[in-house]
Design a protein around this motif. Structure first.
Motif, short mmCIF file in Angstrom:
data_model
loop_
_atom_site.label_atom_id
_atom_site.label_comp_id
_atom_site.label_asym_id
_atom_site.label_seq_id
_atom_site.Cartn_x
_atom_site.Cartn_y
_atom_site.Cartn_z
N PRO A 138 15.89 -1.98 -28.90
CA PRO A 138 15.09 -2.52 -27.81
C PRO A 138 14.93 -1.49 -26.68
O PRO A 138 15.88 -0.77 -26.36
N ALA A 139 13.74 -1.41 -26.10
CA ALA A 139 13.46 -0.42 -25.06
C ALA A 139 13.15 -1.07 -23.71
O ALA A 139 13.59 -0.58 -22.68
N TYR A 140 12.39 -2.18 -23.72
CA TYR A 140 12.08 -2.80 -22.43
C TYR A 140 11.74 -4.27 -22.57
O TYR A 140 11.41 -4.75 -23.64
N ILE A 141 11.88 -4.95 -21.42
CA ILE A 141 11.47 -6.34 -21.29
C ILE A 141 10.26 -6.35 -20.37
O ILE A 141 10.28 -5.75 -19.30
N GLU A 142 9.22 -7.04 -20.83
CA GLU A 142 7.99 -7.08 -20.04
C GLU A 142 7.71 -8.52 -19.65
O GLU A 142 7.76 -9.41 -20.49
N THR A 143 7.43 -8.74 -18.39
CA THR A 143 7.02 -10.05 -17.92
C THR A 143 5.61 -9.90 -17.37
O THR A 143 5.36 -9.04 -16.52
N ILE A 144 4.70 -10.70 -17.91
CA ILE A 144 3.28 -10.57 -17.57
C ILE A 144 2.81 -11.86 -16.91
O ILE A 144 3.15 -12.94 -17.38
N TYR A 145 2.05 -11.74 -15.84
CA TYR A 145 1.44 -12.90 -15.18
C TYR A 145 -0.07 -12.75 -15.22
O TYR A 145 -0.61 -11.71 -14.82
N GLY A 215 -12.81 -5.74 -8.66
CA GLY A 215 -11.68 -5.56 -7.74
C GLY A 215 -10.68 -6.71 -7.76
O GLY A 215 -9.71 -6.70 -7.00
N GLU A 216 -10.90 -7.70 -8.63
CA GLU A 216 -9.96 -8.83 -8.72
C GLU A 216 -8.75 -8.46 -9.57
O GLU A 216 -8.89 -7.79 -10.60
N VAL A 217 -7.59 -8.97 -9.16
CA VAL A 217 -6.39 -8.75 -9.97
C VAL A 217 -6.47 -9.64 -11.21
O VAL A 217 -6.62 -10.87 -11.09
N VAL A 218 -6.40 -9.05 -12.39
CA VAL A 218 -6.44 -9.84 -13.62
C VAL A 218 -5.11 -9.82 -14.38
O VAL A 218 -4.94 -10.54 -15.35
N GLU A 219 -4.17 -9.00 -13.91
CA GLU A 219 -2.87 -8.93 -14.60
C GLU A 219 -1.84 -8.34 -13.66
O GLU A 219 -2.12 -7.41 -12.92
N TYR A 220 -0.65 -8.92 -13.69
CA TYR A 220 0.49 -8.34 -12.97
C TYR A 220 1.65 -8.29 -13.95
O TYR A 220 2.03 -9.31 -14.53
N ASP A 221 2.18 -7.10 -14.16
CA ASP A 221 3.28 -6.87 -15.12
C ASP A 221 4.51 -6.38 -14.39
O ASP A 221 4.40 -5.57 -13.48
N LEU A 222 5.63 -6.76 -14.93
CA LEU A 222 6.90 -6.27 -14.43
C LEU A 222 7.66 -5.80 -15.67
O LEU A 222 7.91 -6.59 -16.57
N GLU A 223 7.98 -4.53 -15.72
CA GLU A 223 8.66 -3.99 -16.90
C GLU A 223 10.02 -3.45 -16.51
O GLU A 223 10.15 -2.74 -15.51
N HIS A 224 11.01 -3.77 -17.30
CA HIS A 224 12.36 -3.21 -17.12
C HIS A 224 12.70 -2.40 -18.37
O HIS A 224 12.92 -2.96 -19.43
N TRP A 225 12.74 -1.09 -18.20
CA TRP A 225 13.02 -0.18 -19.31
C TRP A 225 14.45 0.34 -19.27
O TRP A 225 14.94 0.73 -18.21
N ARG A 226 15.11 0.38 -20.43
CA ARG A 226 16.35 1.18 -20.54
C ARG A 226 15.97 2.58 -20.13
O ARG A 226 15.00 3.14 -20.67
N HIS A 227 16.73 3.20 -19.23
CA HIS A 227 16.27 4.49 -18.71
C HIS A 227 16.24 5.57 -19.79
O HIS A 227 15.46 6.50 -19.72
#
Lengths: 239, 239
Positions: A138-145, A215-227
């Motif tokens: 596993p490399a990262y966890i991604e949370t997408i809104y 110019g509208e926000v269509v996606e917001y991601d938060l990614e946590h990667w093992r460094h």
């Protein structure tokens, strides 16, 4: 033993680093145990352990619970600016990607999400969470809104393979502007368990805000990667 | 004492995090000592120390040799894609920047530098090294390599204030393409001493290759940032 007193952890680390660089130790190879290292390099176990921790901090080796120390796999080269497909760009690097959906649900925006997505508080959102990696690690966890108001019917789409593909194909949303924010952080206990890392392990937090041509926000991601899994590469063309 | 057994380090960390977020503890404020924390939160010193280490990993607090724990200053927002002037963009953020030249010398390219700068091995280079930070706290060490062949007379220029200014002003070199490569690493003992951090402290390594309009490499930078000083922000406009 007395002969080993002069061998510093920096020298032990340099020796191991050069074995890795020369290819004598390959990705996923197990390192000698602390005891074996201390004996072969005529030093103490304390010094060997310090050297291993230094290489861990550099991302060259990692510790697997109770199984010992291993050479880190090839890092994933990631260009967060592109609407690239994870499964494709990882495969292009000769690695075997995987992606596992952990969560897909409808939520409403709280203050923080409303401000990131530029929607009203309580606006409907789709939240996705997935675990991704390569070669079984596993490399990262991604949370997408995703804002449902701007992407009607998005919850019903198959988002498991690629959000980018759905956005580009079904919604004709070009990724006109991508705003990135990158900091170093620490994995929570829950994140660490998913990423097979000790709690508090150093991670890279990548936050991406994607805007369409209007110019509208269509996606917001938060990614946590093992460094140790990641090499961020961005090419900016100002010409 | 027995009453404190149930208080976990996660709860102690959450308590301190919320004091920082509420502004009860301000940047550069000293935290209570481990003993004071343990007493006021009814927990053990081991638990308090674990909580402090967690907040250190998150970059919220830092340890200053023998002086205790302090709340981290406001991070520097840095956009590595622009030919921006450090002294200007830091001041724009309401911080007081400083820059100290550590080294300026002529060298010749070894294999690695020749390949990064796309020059021949032994081609003449200028190497600059400087320490930069804000509000009196060092934030990063920057090592810059400039190819003299493409920038004749560059060694004689005053490069202390801003390489970008000299490149744009005196050499009319636009930063047409910037290639960034960002990884997490660990500070060497020498770097850590300059950055007032413990050896092995987590850093962000930013490598920048800058190309002019003709596609030639005119600058190669290697930056080592204290991880708690930095927030990388990149905006990519694909439209």
């Amino acid at each position: 033993m007395a002969a080993g007193r002069g061998v510093t952890s920096a020298r032990v680390a340099a020796e191991l680093r050069s074995r890795i660089e020369r290819g004598e130790l390959l990705p996923e190879d197990r390192l000698p145990s602390e005891r074996e290292l201390s004996e072969s390099l005529h030093t103490t176990r304390v010094t060997s352990r310090e050297a291993l921790k230094q290489l861990e901090a550099e991302g060259l080796i990692y510790r697997s619970n109770r199984r010992g120390w291993f050479v880190t796999s090839q890092r994933i080269n990631y260009n967060p600016s592109r609407a690239a497909f994870f499964m494709d760009y990882v495969a292009d690097q000769g690695l075997v990607p995987f992606s596992r959906q952990l969560l897909k649900k409808r939520i409403v925006a709280d203050d923080r999400l409303a401000s990131m997505l530029e929607v009203s508080v309580k606006a409907p959102l789709v939240e996705l969470q997935r675990l991704r990696g390569a070669n079984g690690r596993p490399a990262y966890i991604e949370t997408i809104y995703l804002p449902e108001g701007r992407l009607p019917g998005i919850y019903e789409c198959d988002l498991e393979r690629s959000v980018s593909a759905v956005m580009l194909g079904d919604y004709d949303q070009q990724y006109a502007v991508v705003e990135l924010d990158i900091t170093v952080g620490a994995l929570s206990a829950g994140q660490a368990a998913l990423l097979d890392a000790p709690p508090g392990y150093t991670c890279l937090c990548v936050r991406r805000v994607v805007r369409n041509a209007a110019g509208e926000v269509v996606e917001y991601d938060l990614e946590h990667w093992r460094h140790d899994s990641l090499n961020i590469q961005v090419r900016l063309d100002n010409s």
